[in-house]
Design a protein around this motif. Sequence first.
Motif, PDB file in Angstrom:
ATOM      1  N   VAL A  63      -1.358  -2.667  -2.520  1.00 42.65           N
ATOM      2  CA  VAL A  63      -0.776  -1.383  -2.127  1.00 42.65           C
ATOM      3  C   VAL A  63       0.683  -1.541  -1.714  1.00 42.65           C
ATOM      4  CG1 VAL A  63      -0.916   0.471  -0.426  1.00 42.65           C
ATOM      5  CG2 VAL A  63      -3.005  -0.427  -1.450  1.00 42.65           C
ATOM      6  N   ALA A  64       0.988  -2.583  -0.947  1.00 44.99           N
ATOM      7  CA  ALA A  64       2.367  -2.780  -0.483  1.00 44.99           C
ATOM      8  C   ALA A  64       3.331  -2.906  -1.655  1.00 44.99           C
ATOM      9  CB  ALA A  64       2.438  -4.015   0.411  1.00 44.99           C
TER      10      ALA A  64
ATOM     11  N   ILE B 267       2.808  -3.790   4.153  1.00 50.37           N
ATOM     12  CA  ILE B 267       2.485  -2.413   3.756  1.00 50.37           C
ATOM     13  C   ILE B 267       3.502  -1.444   4.353  1.00 50.37           C
ATOM     14  CG2 ILE B 267       0.783  -0.558   3.948  1.00 50.37           C
ATOM     15  CD1 ILE B 267      -1.396  -2.674   3.900  1.00 50.37           C
TER      16      ILE B 267
ATOM     17  N   ASP C  94      -6.688   2.035   0.717  1.00 45.59           N
ATOM     18  CA  ASP C  94      -6.820   1.460   2.038  1.00 45.59           C
ATOM     19  C   ASP C  94      -6.341   2.462   3.093  1.00 45.59           C
ATOM     20  OD1 ASP C  94      -5.037  -0.257   4.217  1.00 45.59           O
ATOM     21  OD2 ASP C  94      -7.018  -1.090   3.818  1.00 45.59           O
TER      22      ASP C  94
ATOM     23  N   ALA D 246      -2.747   2.091   4.381  1.00 45.14           N
ATOM     24  CA  ALA D 246      -1.789   2.544   3.370  1.00 45.14           C
ATOM     25  C   ALA D 246      -1.739   4.067   3.308  1.00 45.14           C
ATOM     26  CB  ALA D 246      -2.161   1.972   2.007  1.00 45.14           C
TER      27      ALA D 246
END
Length: 427
Positions: free
Chosen positions: A20-21, A284, A334, A337
């Motif tokens: 995600v990051a 993130i 997540d 996130a």
Amino acid sequence: MTVAIALGALVLLLLIGLPVALAMAVSGALGLYLVGGMPILGGILKTAPLSSANSYEIITIPMFILMAEFVILSGVASDLFRAATIWMGRVRGGVAMATALAGAGFGAISGSSTAAAATLASTSIPAMMDEGYDPKLAGGVVAISGTLAMLIPPSIALILYGIIADIPIGQLLIAGLIPGIIVTLAIILTVALLVRIEPGAAPQSRSYSFAEKIAALKRVGPMLLLFIAVTGSIYTGLATPTEASGIGAFVAMLLAAWERRLTGQGLWRALRRAAQTSCMILFIILGAHIFGYFFTLTRVTNDLTDWVAALAVSPWIIITIILIGYLILGFFMDQIAILILTVPVVLPLVMALGFDPVWFGVIIVVTAEVGMVTPPLGMNVFVVARYTRRPLGELFRGVMPHVWAHLIVIALLTAFPALVLWLPSTM
């Protein structure tokens, strides 16, 4: 068109499995390049890492994570589960209800949902299996009880929300206390209803004498001390959340030493895990900052607020739509996130509609709890499956009654904001 390209790139990167990051950083960088070319992109990439981590409040995140690691190392979580089991006595489904109480207790001394789920899975699942519980019921109650750490202070999710929204973290943490109790009661009532419908799913436990119950409370004392050291100091104003996180980590370390579990290897493992989790969260935050700069330059938040303000519909309908959106996002992303990505966009809109930001933060964290136990992501369910070796489908079916109970709790907290806001108003 630029916004659509950046959002499309974000979705595509998430679908192919990029972390995600990185997905937020790459798609945000692409959007910034399309808006202003290399000068703007280069300037933001130079300043974003420092601006993301250069916040005094962020210290609370590694400290509370370290506190959770020391609590796990000390083994007191097992004592909490045993004490809850003894006090539930002969109640049918008592061990499952004790799991919910242990989850609430562990949440009060740990801000990590997955750590809570892993700890509960290793302690309560074997106890329920030995007594003949239905694996579906046992796995479901463990997975949902682990989510309580997201809400009951100290909560990493609420701390992140406070940092992003720039509102007092202390008020947020205290605001999560009453909703956390309500969610715990909802889990217990759901278990009671399930065992009433299907008595064979959970046998009656043995009864315990009053002396045994009092003796069990002695093992709860250290956790009560830790809870007072953290949440009590925040509520009374004796310490800021940042200071309380340091106090909590230190007291938890002393607790592990008292239990003679603080070996050199155990200390190194706790420090390493805390560092790894903290770096993941900061990464993130960095990716979300890059994507957030793109949203700021393209005025997405302002345009969205103006558009919604012009709609001739009730603010409650808009809030309902927003919460449904959070539920859907929780199926695929997540929870950390989701908070970092959406709060900068959604919160100005919510405040423009006249809603309290502290109340909204607690509501979306309770909503995020649902995402922790619903497919296809359902992180807590995967954690429980790893410990129990049970099929994922069975565990997801076991947790669904609790999901419906959670939705009722969300509706209750939405309809009666005082349940969230009363306690922080007394600080």
